[in-house]
Design a protein around this motif. Sequence first.
Motif, PDB file in Angstrom:
ATOM      1  N   SER A  64      20.801  24.982  -5.989  1.00 54.89           N
ATOM      2  CA  SER A  64      21.607  26.058  -5.418  1.00 54.89           C
ATOM      3  C   SER A  64      22.945  26.074  -6.148  1.00 54.89           C
ATOM      4  CB  SER A  64      21.820  25.824  -3.919  1.00 54.89           C
ATOM      5  OG  SER A  64      22.584  24.650  -3.706  1.00 54.89           O
ATOM      6  N   PRO A  65      23.662  27.194  -6.133  1.00 55.90           N
ATOM      7  CA  PRO A  65      24.947  27.261  -6.837  1.00 55.90           C
ATOM      8  C   PRO A  65      25.957  26.201  -6.376  1.00 55.90           C
ATOM      9  CG  PRO A  65      24.218  29.460  -6.272  1.00 55.90           C
ATOM     10  CD  PRO A  65      23.279  28.501  -5.590  1.00 55.90           C
ATOM     11  N   CYS A  66      25.881  25.798  -5.104  1.00 62.58           N
ATOM     12  CA  CYS A  66      26.824  24.791  -4.603  1.00 62.58           C
ATOM     13  C   CYS A  66      26.384  23.370  -4.958  1.00 62.58           C
ATOM     14  CB  CYS A  66      26.991  24.919  -3.093  1.00 62.58           C
ATOM     15  SG  CYS A  66      25.508  24.528  -2.144  1.00 62.58           S
ATOM     16  N   GLY A  67      25.146  23.192  -5.433  1.00 59.84           N
ATOM     17  CA  GLY A  67      24.651  21.884  -5.827  1.00 59.84           C
ATOM     18  C   GLY A  67      24.177  21.007  -4.681  1.00 59.84           C
ATOM     19  N   ASN A  68      24.118  21.571  -3.469  1.00 61.03           N
ATOM     20  CA  ASN A  68      23.695  20.782  -2.303  1.00 61.03           C
ATOM     21  C   ASN A  68      22.199  20.859  -2.020  1.00 61.03           C
ATOM     22  OD1 ASN A  68      26.284  19.867  -1.748  1.00 61.03           O
ATOM     23  ND2 ASN A  68      26.733  21.609  -0.422  1.00 61.03           N
ATOM     24  N   PHE A  69      21.526  21.855  -2.585  1.00 58.64           N
ATOM     25  CA  PHE A  69      20.121  22.085  -2.288  1.00 58.64           C
ATOM     26  C   PHE A  69      19.311  22.195  -3.580  1.00 58.64           C
ATOM     27  CE2 PHE A  69      22.674  23.969   1.050  1.00 58.64           C
ATOM     28  CZ  PHE A  69      22.197  23.299   2.163  1.00 58.64           C
ATOM     29  N   LEU A  70      18.038  21.808  -3.480  1.00 58.40           N
ATOM     30  CA  LEU A  70      17.136  21.867  -4.623  1.00 58.40           C
ATOM     31  C   LEU A  70      15.878  22.612  -4.180  1.00 58.40           C
ATOM     32  CD1 LEU A  70      16.905  20.750  -7.539  1.00 58.40           C
ATOM     33  CD2 LEU A  70      15.689  18.821  -6.575  1.00 58.40           C
ATOM     34  N   ALA A  71      15.511  23.651  -4.901  1.00 63.88           N
ATOM     35  CA  ALA A  71      14.306  24.419  -4.593  1.00 63.88           C
ATOM     36  C   ALA A  71      13.235  24.114  -5.634  1.00 63.88           C
ATOM     37  CB  ALA A  71      14.609  25.906  -4.600  1.00 63.88           C
ATOM     38  N   THR A  72      11.975  24.067  -5.177  1.00 67.66           N
ATOM     39  CA  THR A  72      10.858  23.845  -6.085  1.00 67.66           C
ATOM     40  C   THR A  72       9.829  24.948  -5.893  1.00 67.66           C
ATOM     41  OG1 THR A  72       9.630  22.461  -4.518  1.00 67.66           O
ATOM     42  CG2 THR A  72      11.158  21.343  -6.024  1.00 67.66           C
ATOM     43  N   GLY A  73       9.023  25.158  -6.908  1.00 68.30           N
ATOM     44  CA  GLY A  73       7.965  26.149  -6.830  1.00 68.30           C
ATOM     45  C   GLY A  73       6.716  25.674  -7.537  1.00 68.30           C
ATOM     46  N   GLY A  74       5.582  26.079  -7.013  1.00 64.93           N
ATOM     47  CA  GLY A  74       4.303  25.726  -7.600  1.00 64.93           C
ATOM     48  C   GLY A  74       3.274  26.778  -7.243  1.00 64.93           C
ATOM     49  N   GLU A  75       2.026  26.409  -7.343  1.00 61.28           N
ATOM     50  CA  GLU A  75       0.948  27.358  -6.997  1.00 61.28           C
ATOM     51  C   GLU A  75       0.718  27.382  -5.512  1.00 61.28           C
ATOM     52  OE1 GLU A  75      -2.578  26.723  -9.289  1.00 61.28           O
ATOM     53  OE2 GLU A  75      -1.436  26.560 -11.128  1.00 61.28           O
TER      54      GLU A  75
END
Length: 75
Positions: A64-75
């Motif tokens: 995330s822009p604030c660096g507090n969150f991480l998003a992942t993506g897959g199938e």
Amino acid sequence: VTGGVTCLAWDPISQSVLAASTTEGQVYLLSRDQRGEWHQIGLIEARGQQPYVSSREIWSVAWSPCGNFLATGGE
């Protein structure tokens, strides 16, 4: 890091933490020390047990822009 690395993303705030996603359903959080050596500081694992998850492979990772969150993506 086990499995093939699919995506890399630097922490946008400190630029000192690297997130690396893999084909094995893991996201490694890595940091480099003053000597330039890499160290694992965290590990996130995909479960893949829900009926809507077709595989454990993680193909993208983004902070995330604030660096507090991480998003992942897959199938």
